[in-house]
Design a protein around this motif. Structure first.
Motif, mmCIF file in Angstrom:
data_model
loop_
_atom_site.group_PDB
_atom_site.id
_atom_site.type_symbol
_atom_site.label_atom_id
_atom_site.label_comp_id
_atom_site.label_asym_id
_atom_site.label_seq_id
_atom_site.Cartn_x
_atom_site.Cartn_y
_atom_site.Cartn_z
ATOM 1 N N VAL A 184 0.874 -1.180 0.000
ATOM 2 C CA VAL A 184 0.000 0.000 0.000
ATOM 3 C C VAL A 184 0.905 1.222 0.000
ATOM 4 C CG1 VAL A 184 -1.911 1.175 1.140
ATOM 5 C CG2 VAL A 184 -1.694 -1.310 1.355
ATOM 6 N N LYS A 208 -1.896 -1.022 -3.858
ATOM 7 C CA LYS A 208 -3.063 -0.202 -3.501
ATOM 8 C C LYS A 208 -2.574 1.192 -3.139
ATOM 9 C CE LYS A 208 -6.085 -3.821 -1.775
ATOM 10 N NZ LYS A 208 -6.664 -4.399 -0.560
ATOM 11 N N LYS A 226 -7.425 0.439 4.094
ATOM 12 C CA LYS A 226 -6.784 -0.170 2.912
ATOM 13 C C LYS A 226 -5.904 -1.381 3.248
ATOM 14 C CE LYS A 226 -7.985 2.076 -0.836
ATOM 15 N NZ LYS A 226 -7.647 3.409 -1.265
#
Ligand code: LCS
Length: 401
Positions: free
Chosen positions: A111, A136, A149
């Protein structure tokens, strides 16, 4: 003071930046670490070579993975960043590549923050998915969004603070706590702050990367990168990322230049920071400037975090000229002392236009969403006399309409 307590005394930052990991008595009294300009190293016996290859004996084998000039540099920066170990590589991009390609595999998730140096963003979002790594994107200034997330598949998060180019700050301690709760590694690009202003590993980060091309080198004459972490992670990055994957070694001569740069790092960061605050205030008070982003301004949304997390605010400022892109480019073209160039952290004050330069690889929509407007300009305040920098900016701003 007894000899024992003197031995335990912790030296200050500049003392360590000048002396750490080198003793002239080990090198014929040479005050400056020698440049070991050699590609390979002789084995005393054939068996020695085999032992070193098997990792059963310490020593130097071949210059792609280790060189004595590099070792001084790696130990010195590791000490300054409060890391167990360091790895010098050929560029900031090589440092990031080394970390992600050594530690992530197909199916793993990373992420990343939505504002990164353009080529880092392009590399992470475009290269990694080709190898089955799931990428992400989140706004890391919003810890709730990060919490949302990440998942148990999150192996790593990656962000810059301050972020290039818009100077957003991200809370390192709070982010590390959330990411560690799922067992992920926190990787921080500390290029803008340097260990003088911020030491992420002491705040919970697992890995720090640098474009040493910038403040660590400090004189616009080298491209280099550094990875800092635990000895175990650095060994993996050396043996996989550097030895096999990138091969992006830093030449012994560039290690020497970087060691020279480090000696004045604290001094330079103080001057960069002092001058940048003065420039940020001039910009803030100028009627032809719409917005200024600098964490040292009391009006900055990041001011409180900067107080907690940093020991100063650094030399980078981003701002928008009233009149948008056209006025911004006109302002850039009026400057005489300040140089139009990308890069940062040099003795020279530099100005660039992220949307068409360092962040051109972002899509137009992405850029707008990520807080990099078309009119945004980025200044890297150098070490010239601040009066000359201020006069140059004031003159150029007064003449844009
Ligand atoms: N990380 C940050 C925060 C950077 O700003 C850069 C380069 C890199 C990594 C990559 O390092 P390199 O491979 O160039 O050593 N940033 C640049 C910039 O803002 N202008 O020109 C290069």
């Amino acid at each position: 003071m007894s000899d024992q307590s003197r031995k335990n005394r912790e030296y200050g930052f500049s003392t360590r930046a000048i002396h750490e990991a080198y003793d002239p008595n080990d090198h014929l009294g040479a005050l400056t670490p020698p440049i070991f300009m050699t590609s390979t190293f002789a084995f005393e016996t054939a068996e020695d070579g085999g032992d070193m290859f098997r990792g059963e004996k310490d020593g130097y084998i071949y210059g792609r993975t280790k060189n004595p000039t590099q070792t001084v540099l790696e130990k010195r920066i590791a000490n300054l960043e409060r890391a167990e170990a360091g790895l010098a590589v050929g560029s900031g991009m090589a440092a990031t590549s080394c970390v992600v390609l050594s530690l992530l595999s197909a199916g793993d998730e990373i992420v990343i923050d939505h504002t990164l140096y353009g080529n880092t963003f392009a590399h992470l979002t475009q290269t990694l998915p080709r190898f089955g790594i799931i990428v992400k994107i989140a706004d890391f200034t919003n810890i709730k969004e990060v919490e949302h997330k990440i998942s148990k598949n999150t192996k790593m998060v990656f962000f810059e603070t301050p972020a290039n180019p818009n100077m957003r700050l991200i809370d390192i301690e709070a982010t590390a706590e959330v990411v560690h709760s799922v067992g992920g590694l926190v990787v921080i690009d500390n290029t803008f702050a340097t260990p003088v202003l911020q030491r992420p590993i002491s705040m919970g980060a697992d890995i720090v990367v640098h474009s040493a091309t910038k403040y660590l080198g400090g004189h616009a004459d080298i491209i280099g990168g550094i990875v800092l972490s635990s000895a175990e992670i650095v060994t993996t990055c050396r043996q996989h990322g550097l030895r096999w994957i990138t091969g992006a070694t830093l030449s012994p001569f560039n290690c020497f230049l970087m060691l020279r740069g480090l000696k004045t790092l604290e001094l330079r960061m103080e001057r960069h920071s002092q001058s940048a605050l003065k420039v940020a205030k001039l910009l803030q008070n100028h009627s032809n400037v719409d917005t200024v982003s600098y964490p040292g301004l009391e009006t900055s949304p990041h001011y409180d975090l900067a107080q907690r997390q940093m020991n100063g605010y650094g030399g980078l400022i981003s701002f928008e000229v009233n009149g948008g892109l056209t006025a911004g480019l006109a302002m850039m073209n009026k400057l005489r002392v300040i140089t139009r160039a990308v890069s940062l952290g040099d003795t020279e004050t530099l100005i660039q236009h992220p949307a068409s330069m360092t962040h051109a690889v972002y899509g137009d929509e992405e850029r707008a969403k990520h807080g990099i407007s078309d009119g945004l300009l980025r200044l890297s305040i150098g070490l010239e006399n601040v009066e000359d920098i201020l006069e140059d900016i004031d003159y150029a701003l007064n003449d844009v309409h």
